[in-house]
Design a protein around this motif. Structure first.
Motif: not given
Lengths: 257, 238
Positions: A23-24, A64, A84, A87, A90-91, A95, A97, A101, A164
């Motif tokens: 991810m980073r 993500l 969108e 959306l 996707r929802l 998730l 974390f 987070q 979540a």
């Protein structure tokens, strides 16, 4: 949500030849060649050591970031979904974390209310009731006015779960829920995930498809239905607990012995 | 452009959540800075305007007072000073808050919840700062002009208040008001965009936040000066 729920047993997650980036730094690949199917209603535990890429794998699964290679479908729709108009699709996936987070400038109540108020899923008064229900069910009511900085990791993770669950997901990805928790909290998580898998009143008794990552497989014996290991940039599907035990060897040494 | 697109596209999305955030950010970059701005207005009045009035009187050029005040304070010093102060007080805080949120994975958390980070984190800051810089510039200019006259009065400059403000009013045109509003909004907008960009655009580690803040301040100052230069060209052309 205006998306019809999927029948139990139908494929919720389908990955073919998927490679996962960090991810980073998306120029780094943490896993590749992943062929994996999660059926609706399944309860998976993906084990791996720290740094094996579990969090990156879950974040890619949550949409993500796109897979570096291959094809990933959620309920038949190509991921990631950034459009969108889709959306709501996707929802269907939530998730949790690793560290919760939480938004550090918001209180626990505001963190949990945020998705409900943003998506205007409920009228404001209804949203308040929903949040209260979640906080009570997850034993977070005493923390409602606290911010994340004043809470221990034990409770921060629970708030992440409450947030979540607020959007009533059909698939829930949970990143290393047991890491760094006190024993009573470990037992609480194991019991709650069990209930979610079988059908919890918070989600109107509808069983949730669960994918959980872990550094240790042992607490999940008799709870999760399917197991996999993320090691050496590969996702090895082990199958049921009995199959995992039978396959015990170098692959499992670090997360089982 | 992304922010403008989000503002236009999502003007009706999550109003109950976003509008209070806009008011909150407007207060943060506006009314809450008023005490500091009023102090600065008095200082500006004493240091610049009072002395200017005093010297113009001594050299017999008091008729140019209105023009000089409008050019120096209304067109240049007021807006730039207001922008730099808001940058120092709120712009830097923006980078630190957003950079820390990015480093802690809060932005990914928003995305996972289907909350658009630009809509939730950037839009309120951009609107709040554009409104805040505009409003504070007006207070700064008014405060400086009044305190400047008081300073000149204390120094026994033979200038009546009526004459002082008549000269100022005579030198101001409708264009000054229009361009002041546009320019100060542009300052607020660009400071918010640059600081939010540096806070959010790249995955940061916590130790990188301070460097991002320094970059954001430097780029914001340059951007404001360039915008100011553009407006000087417009003033000269009109």
């Amino acid at each position: 949500m205006d998306v019809p729920p999927t029948k139990p047993g139908a494929a919720a997650i389908e990955m073919q030849a998927v490679a996962v980036s960090a991810m980073r730094d998306q120029s780094i690949q943490v896993a590749e060649g992943i062929n994996w199917t999660v059926a609706a209603g399944d309860y998976w535990v993906v084990a791996g050591l720290q740094g094996a890429g579990k969090s990156d794998f879950l974040m890619m699964t949550a949409g993500l970031m796109p897979p570096a290679q291959g094809s990933y479908r959620l309920f038949g729709e190509e991921m990631p979904i950034f459009d969108e108009a889709r959306l709501n699709h996707r929802l269907r996936l939530g998730l949790v974390f690793d560290g919760g987070q939480l938004l550090n400038h918001l209180t626990v109540w505001e963190n949990v209310a945020l998705p409900l108020l943003y998506h205007e899923s409920f009228a404001e008064t209804e949203a308040h009731k929903e949040v209260q229900k979640l906080l009570v069910a997850l034993e977070l009511a005493p923390w409602a006015e606290s911010t994340s900085g004043t809470m221990s990791r034990n409770w921060q993770k629970r708030v992440g779960l409450a947030r979540a669950l607020a959007l009533q997901p059909e698939v829930l990805l949970v990143d290393t829920p047991l890491t760094g928790l006190d024993l009573p909290h470990v037992n609480w998580w194991l019991a709650l995930l069990d209930q979610l898998s079988k059908g919890h009143p918070l989600l109107q008794g509808r069983p949730v498809t669960l994918v959980v990552t872990a550094a240790d497989l042992r607490p999940w014996k008799g709870r999760a239905k399917q197991f996999a290991v993320l090691k050496n940039r590969r996702l090895a599907v082990l199958g049921t607990w009995e199959q995992a035990e039978a396959a015990k060897g170098e692959l499992l040494d670090e997360v089982y012995e | 452009m992304i922010t403008l697109g989000v503002i236009l596209r999502k003007i009706r999305t999550a109003r109950h959540l976003i509008w209070p955030l806009i008011f909150q950010q407007t207060a943060r970059a506006g009314s809450r800075l008023l005490p500091m701005f009023l102090f600065l207005a008095v200082a500006l009045g004493l240091l610049v305007i009072g002395q200017t009035v005093s010297w113009l009187t001594r050299v017999g050029a008091i008729n140019f007072l209105g023009t000089i005040m409008v050019i120096v304070v209304v067109r240049e010093l007021g807006p730039l000073l207001a922008a730099f102060l808001v940058l120092a007080r709120i712009g830097t805080a923006n980078v630190i808050e957003l950079g820390t949120a990015r480093a802690r994975g809060e932005v990914e958390a928003l995305e996972a919840l289907g909350v658009d980070p630009v809509h939730y984190l950037v839009v309120p800051r951009v609107i709040g700062m554009a409104v805040g810089v505009s409003a504070l510039t007006v207070y700064l200019i008014l405060g400086a002009l009044v305190s400047g006259y008081l300073w000149a009065f204390v120094q026994d400059v033979p200038l009546r208040p009526g004459e002082y403000f008549r000269q100022l009013a005579g030198a101001l045109s409708g264009l000054d008001f229009a361009l002041l509003a546009v320019k100060t909004s542009a300052f607020g907008f660009i400071i918010a965009i640059v600081t939010c960009y540096h806070g959010l655009a790249q995955p940061l580690r916590l130790e990188e936040v301070s460097a991002a803040t320094v970059r954001a301040v430097a780029q914001s100052v340059v951007a404001c000066v360039l915008i100011d230069a553009l407006f000087i060209i417009i003033y000269l052309a009109v």
